[in-house]
Scaffold this active site. Structure first.
Site, PDB file in Angstrom:
ATOM      1  N   GLY A 192       5.294  -2.132  -5.156  1.00 48.04           N
ATOM      2  CA  GLY A 192       3.990  -2.034  -5.557  1.00 48.04           C
ATOM      3  C   GLY A 192       3.180  -2.922  -4.947  1.00 48.04           C
ATOM      4  O   GLY A 192       1.861  -3.163  -4.785  1.00 48.04           O
ATOM      5  N   ALA A 234       8.957  -9.826 -13.093  1.00 44.27           N
ATOM      6  CA  ALA A 234       8.923  -9.257 -14.429  1.00 44.27           C
ATOM      7  C   ALA A 234       8.132 -10.153 -15.437  1.00 44.27           C
ATOM      8  O   ALA A 234       7.701  -9.400 -16.449  1.00 44.27           O
ATOM      9  CB  ALA A 234      10.443  -9.204 -14.877  1.00 44.27           C
ATOM     10  N   LYS A 240      -7.072 -11.081  -9.347  1.00 44.83           N
ATOM     11  CA  LYS A 240      -6.592 -10.383  -8.107  1.00 44.83           C
ATOM     12  C   LYS A 240      -6.381 -11.538  -6.905  1.00 44.83           C
ATOM     13  O   LYS A 240      -7.524 -11.790  -6.707  1.00 44.83           O
ATOM     14  CB  LYS A 240      -7.166  -9.061  -8.034  1.00 44.83           C
ATOM     15  CG  LYS A 240      -6.659  -8.236  -6.693  1.00 44.83           C
ATOM     16  CD  LYS A 240      -6.942  -6.808  -6.765  1.00 44.83           C
ATOM     17  CE  LYS A 240      -6.449  -5.938  -5.411  1.00 44.83           C
ATOM     18  NZ  LYS A 240      -4.913  -6.278  -5.472  1.00 44.83           N
ATOM     19  N   THR A 281      -5.024  -0.478  -2.202  1.00 47.51           N
ATOM     20  CA  THR A 281      -5.483   0.845  -2.439  1.00 47.51           C
ATOM     21  C   THR A 281      -6.712   1.269  -1.481  1.00 47.51           C
ATOM     22  O   THR A 281      -6.996   2.243  -0.705  1.00 47.51           O
ATOM     23  CB  THR A 281      -5.837   1.184  -3.670  1.00 47.51           C
ATOM     24  OG1 THR A 281      -4.632   0.838  -4.473  1.00 47.51           O
ATOM     25  CG2 THR A 281      -6.161   2.677  -4.027  1.00 47.51           C
ATOM     26  N   PRO A 286       1.019   1.866  -2.441  1.00 46.59           N
ATOM     27  CA  PRO A 286      -0.330   0.967  -2.515  1.00 46.59           C
ATOM     28  C   PRO A 286      -0.761   1.132  -3.853  1.00 46.59           C
ATOM     29  O   PRO A 286      -1.495   0.362  -4.417  1.00 46.59           O
ATOM     30  CB  PRO A 286      -1.346   1.668  -1.566  1.00 46.59           C
ATOM     31  CG  PRO A 286      -0.339   2.245  -0.458  1.00 46.59           C
ATOM     32  CD  PRO A 286       0.610   2.701  -1.228  1.00 46.59           C
ATOM     33  N   HIS A 294     -11.939  -5.088  -8.980  1.00 43.88           N
ATOM     34  CA  HIS A 294     -10.868  -5.332  -9.696  1.00 43.88           C
ATOM     35  C   HIS A 294     -11.109  -6.560 -10.881  1.00 43.88           C
ATOM     36  O   HIS A 294     -12.206  -7.081 -10.628  1.00 43.88           O
ATOM     37  CB  HIS A 294      -9.757  -5.728  -8.832  1.00 43.88           C
ATOM     38  CG  HIS A 294      -8.982  -4.574  -8.091  1.00 43.88           C
ATOM     39  ND1 HIS A 294      -9.477  -3.755  -7.294  1.00 43.88           N
ATOM     40  CD2 HIS A 294      -7.786  -3.866  -8.613  1.00 43.88           C
ATOM     41  CE1 HIS A 294      -8.652  -2.856  -6.771  1.00 43.88           C
ATOM     42  NE2 HIS A 294      -7.417  -3.131  -7.612  1.00 43.88           N
ATOM     43  N   HIS A 295      -9.975  -6.751 -11.704  1.00 40.34           N
ATOM     44  CA  HIS A 295     -10.050  -8.059 -12.517  1.00 40.34           C
ATOM     45  C   HIS A 295     -10.192  -9.238 -11.443  1.00 40.34           C
ATOM     46  O   HIS A 295      -9.763  -9.019 -10.348  1.00 40.34           O
ATOM     47  CB  HIS A 295      -8.856  -8.284 -13.252  1.00 40.34           C
ATOM     48  CG  HIS A 295      -7.701  -8.269 -12.710  1.00 40.34           C
ATOM     49  ND1 HIS A 295      -6.946  -9.386 -12.051  1.00 40.34           N
ATOM     50  CD2 HIS A 295      -6.875  -7.198 -11.911  1.00 40.34           C
ATOM     51  CE1 HIS A 295      -5.978  -8.998 -11.363  1.00 40.34           C
ATOM     52  NE2 HIS A 295      -5.747  -7.477 -11.292  1.00 40.34           N
TER      53      HIS A 295
HETATM   54  N1  LIG Z   1       0.870  -0.327  -6.299  1.00 44.12           N
HETATM   55  C1  LIG Z   1       0.424  -0.515  -7.564  1.00 44.12           C
HETATM   56  O1  LIG Z   1      -0.118   0.395  -8.099  1.00 44.12           O
HETATM   57  C2  LIG Z   1      -0.071  -1.707  -8.141  1.00 44.12           C
HETATM   58  C3  LIG Z   1       0.131  -2.709  -7.314  1.00 44.12           C
HETATM   59  N2  LIG Z   1      -0.123  -4.154  -7.852  1.00 44.12           N
HETATM   60  C4  LIG Z   1       0.192  -5.278  -7.044  1.00 44.12           C
HETATM   61  O2  LIG Z   1       1.407  -5.908  -7.566  1.00 44.12           O
HETATM   62  C5  LIG Z   1       1.399  -7.226  -6.968  1.00 44.12           C
HETATM   63  C6  LIG Z   1       1.443  -7.985  -8.347  1.00 44.12           C
HETATM   64  O3  LIG Z   1       0.132  -7.998  -9.236  1.00 44.12           O
HETATM   65  P1  LIG Z   1       0.027  -8.641 -10.761  1.00 44.12           P
HETATM   66  O4  LIG Z   1       1.329  -8.335 -11.665  1.00 44.12           O
HETATM   67  O5  LIG Z   1      -1.316  -8.406 -11.049  1.00 44.12           O
HETATM   68  O6  LIG Z   1       0.075 -10.101 -10.379  1.00 44.12           O
HETATM   69  P2  LIG Z   1       0.936 -11.380 -11.225  1.00 44.12           P
HETATM   70  O7  LIG Z   1       0.493 -12.702 -10.560  1.00 44.12           O
HETATM   71  O8  LIG Z   1       0.444 -11.242 -12.499  1.00 44.12           O
HETATM   72  O9  LIG Z   1       2.354 -11.119 -11.000  1.00 44.12           O
HETATM   73  C7  LIG Z   1       3.204 -11.493  -9.936  1.00 44.12           C
HETATM   74  C8  LIG Z   1       4.238 -12.107 -10.759  1.00 44.12           C
HETATM   75  O10 LIG Z   1       5.481 -12.182  -9.485  1.00 44.12           O
HETATM   76  C9  LIG Z   1       5.941 -13.393  -9.674  1.00 44.12           C
HETATM   77  N3  LIG Z   1       6.794 -13.933  -8.625  1.00 44.12           N
HETATM   78  C10 LIG Z   1       6.226 -14.482  -7.528  1.00 44.12           C
HETATM   79  N4  LIG Z   1       7.120 -14.487  -6.555  1.00 44.12           N
HETATM   80  C11 LIG Z   1       8.254 -14.040  -7.050  1.00 44.12           C
HETATM   81  C12 LIG Z   1       9.793 -13.889  -6.680  1.00 44.12           C
HETATM   82  N5  LIG Z   1      10.147 -14.418  -5.370  1.00 44.12           N
HETATM   83  N6  LIG Z   1      10.660 -13.333  -7.560  1.00 44.12           N
HETATM   84  C13 LIG Z   1      10.243 -13.035  -8.558  1.00 44.12           C
HETATM   85  N7  LIG Z   1       8.721 -13.240  -9.261  1.00 44.12           N
HETATM   86  C14 LIG Z   1       7.908 -13.716  -8.442  1.00 44.12           C
HETATM   87  C15 LIG Z   1       4.834 -14.317 -10.090  1.00 44.12           C
HETATM   88  O11 LIG Z   1       5.391 -15.630 -10.716  1.00 44.12           O
HETATM   89  P3  LIG Z   1       4.086 -16.932 -10.583  1.00 44.12           P
HETATM   90  O12 LIG Z   1       3.415 -16.355 -11.815  1.00 44.12           O
HETATM   91  O13 LIG Z   1       5.074 -17.932 -11.185  1.00 44.12           O
HETATM   92  O14 LIG Z   1       3.513 -16.968  -9.417  1.00 44.12           O
HETATM   93  C16 LIG Z   1       4.128 -13.522 -11.155  1.00 44.12           C
HETATM   94  O15 LIG Z   1       4.769 -13.694 -12.412  1.00 44.12           O
HETATM   95  C17 LIG Z   1       0.070  -7.594  -6.562  1.00 44.12           C
HETATM   96  O16 LIG Z   1       0.414  -7.486  -5.047  1.00 44.12           O
HETATM   97  C18 LIG Z   1      -1.027  -6.439  -7.006  1.00 44.12           C
HETATM   98  O17 LIG Z   1      -1.861  -6.124  -6.128  1.00 44.12           O
HETATM   99  C19 LIG Z   1      -0.892  -4.521  -9.048  1.00 44.12           C
HETATM  100  C20 LIG Z   1      -1.018  -3.207  -9.752  1.00 44.12           C
HETATM  101  C21 LIG Z   1      -0.686  -2.128  -9.411  1.00 44.12           C
HETATM  102  O1  LIG Z   2      -3.636  -6.356  -7.988  1.00 49.06           O
HETATM  103  C1  LIG Z   2      -4.171  -5.128  -8.991  1.00 49.06           C
HETATM  104  O2  LIG Z   2      -4.328  -5.136  -9.969  1.00 49.06           O
HETATM  105  C2  LIG Z   2      -3.989  -3.881  -8.240  1.00 49.06           C
HETATM  106  N1  LIG Z   2      -3.493  -3.865  -7.008  1.00 49.06           N
HETATM  107  C3  LIG Z   2      -3.207  -2.823  -6.208  1.00 49.06           C
HETATM  108  C4  LIG Z   2      -4.104  -2.606  -4.900  1.00 49.06           C
HETATM  109  O3  LIG Z   2      -4.341  -3.810  -4.443  1.00 49.06           O
HETATM  110  O4  LIG Z   2      -4.555  -1.736  -4.587  1.00 49.06           O
HETATM  111  C5  LIG Z   2      -3.364  -1.435  -6.854  1.00 49.06           C
HETATM  112  C6  LIG Z   2      -4.139  -1.381  -7.931  1.00 49.06           C
HETATM  113  O5  LIG Z   2      -5.414  -1.434  -7.458  1.00 49.06           O
HETATM  114  C7  LIG Z   2      -3.923  -2.600  -8.860  1.00 49.06           C
END
Ligand SMILES: NC(=O)C1=CN([C@@H]2O[C@H](COP(=O)(O)OP(=O)(O)OC[C@H]3O[C@@H](n4cnc5c(N)ncnc54)[C@H](OP(=O)(O)O)[C@@H]3O)[C@@H](O)[C@H]2O)C=CC1
Ligand SMILES: O=C(O)C1=N[C@H](C(=O)O)C[C@H](O)C1
Length: 250
Positions: free
Chosen positions: A78, A11, A139, A146, A106, A135-136
């Site tokens: 996700g 979150a 990542k 995707t 994905p 991507h940023h």
């Molecule tokens: N399917 C989709 O459309 C999308 C998918 N994604 C995917 O989502 C994932 C997250 O991306 P993003 O938000 O950029 O990454 P972030 O690193 O910003 O966020 C991940 C968060 O999860 C926390 N976390 C890690 N382990 C746990 C746990 N066991 N329980 C609860 N929280 C936990 C992390 O904490 P900490 O910082 O302490 O490690 C961090 O706050 C990636 O795999 C990304 O590729 C992202 C965007 C779109």
């Molecule tokens: O990490 C991201 O930001 C994203 N992750 C997903 C992926 O790996 O495809 C979805 C999107 O591209 C954003």
């Protein structure tokens, strides 16, 4: 009508924090928990969560899903990092909880899902195809989930249509210069400050090219898909892979 009780895992993350706001703003949902790293999963049962939105890391997602499925909590996922072995493990857990639904998406962006479907449709008409994902730089994984899924769909469509392997006369190359090989499709990963999530599928044939490009410009692009997936997963037992299955595409 009672609201769907939803929790978000991850979150405090980039997408998780946006998902928290989206669930809070949804009229038909109640955010019952917003958990970060170190928070106990027991909160999910204590708060009566019916569905979890899982947006953590590949290292955390399996433990979280084992708990959710084991407690009959539906999940919308996700997080990236899916392999055949992980999917098999998840299916084993689901077979012990046959009424529970899990959606792995994905990409939650409608435009990205359509790009994947268009690429799948186009793949057999062109000799060459390559995927570039951008991507940023924060990542953690490459290629993106995707891009991997896009390449897998393209490769399966080409194999089904009996398309020959694509031409490539490269005789010498620096390591990585031709990208990663995903089922025979080259996938190139760019990490650049200023970007969020972008993908191009380049298709080439005799005297023509087709470029499919999608851009997620803000994490809000993923929210309609997350909310749709959450509403649908609670009435869809078993594993659903890809948001397209909930979009009524033909
Ligand atoms: N399917 C989709 O459309 C999308 C998918 N994604 C995917 O989502 C994932 C997250 O991306 P993003 O938000 O950029 O990454 P972030 O690193 O910003 O966020 C991940 C968060 O999860 C926390 N976390 C890690 N382990 C746990 C746990 N066991 N329980 C609860 N929280 C936990 C992390 O904490 P900490 O910082 O302490 O490690 C961090 O706050 C990636 O795999 C990304 O590729 C992202 C965007 C779109
Ligand atoms: O990490 C991201 O930001 C994203 N992750 C997903 C992926 O790996 O495809 C979805 C999107 O591209 C954003």
């Amino acid at each position: 009508m009672s609201k769907l009780r939803v929790a978000v895992l991850g979150a405090k993350g980039r997408i998780g924090s946006e998902a928290v706001r989206a669930v809070e703003a949804a009229d038909d949902m109640e955010l019952v928990a917003a958990l970060g790293r170190g928070d106990t999963l027991e909160t999910l049962t204590e708060t009566g969560a019916q569905a979890v939105v899982e947006l953590t890391t590949p290292a955390s997602v399996m433990e979280n899903l084992e708990f959710c499925v084991g407690h009959g909590i539906h999940a919308v996922v996700g997080t990236t990092g899916w392999t055949d072995e992980r999917l098999a493990q998840l299916n084993t857990w689901l077979s012990g909880s046959p009424e529970t639904g899990v959606l792995i998406a994905p990409n939650f962006s409608i435009g990205a899902v359509l790009t994947m479907k268009f690429a799948e449709q186009a793949a057999r008409y062109f000799e060459s195809v390559e995927v570039i994902e951008l991507h940023h730089p924060n990542k953690a994984d490459a290629p993106s989930g995707t891009a991997t899924r896009t390449a897998q769909l393209i490769a399966a469509a080409r194999e089904k249509a009996g398309v020959a392997p694509q031409p490539d006369a490269t005789a010498t190359a620096l390591d990585g210069a031709r990208g990663a090989d995903v089922d025979g499709v080259p996938v190139h990963s760019v990490r650049l400050r200023g970007l969020l999530a972008h993908q191009e599928v380049l298709l080439g044939g005799e005297g023509e090219t087709l470029t499919l490009r999608h851009d997620s410009l803000h994490h809000s692009s993923f929210m309609p898909g997350i909310l749709l997936g959450t509403r649908r997963v609670v009435t869809t037992p078993g594993l659903t892979f890809g948001l397209e299955h909930f979009l009524d595409l033909n």
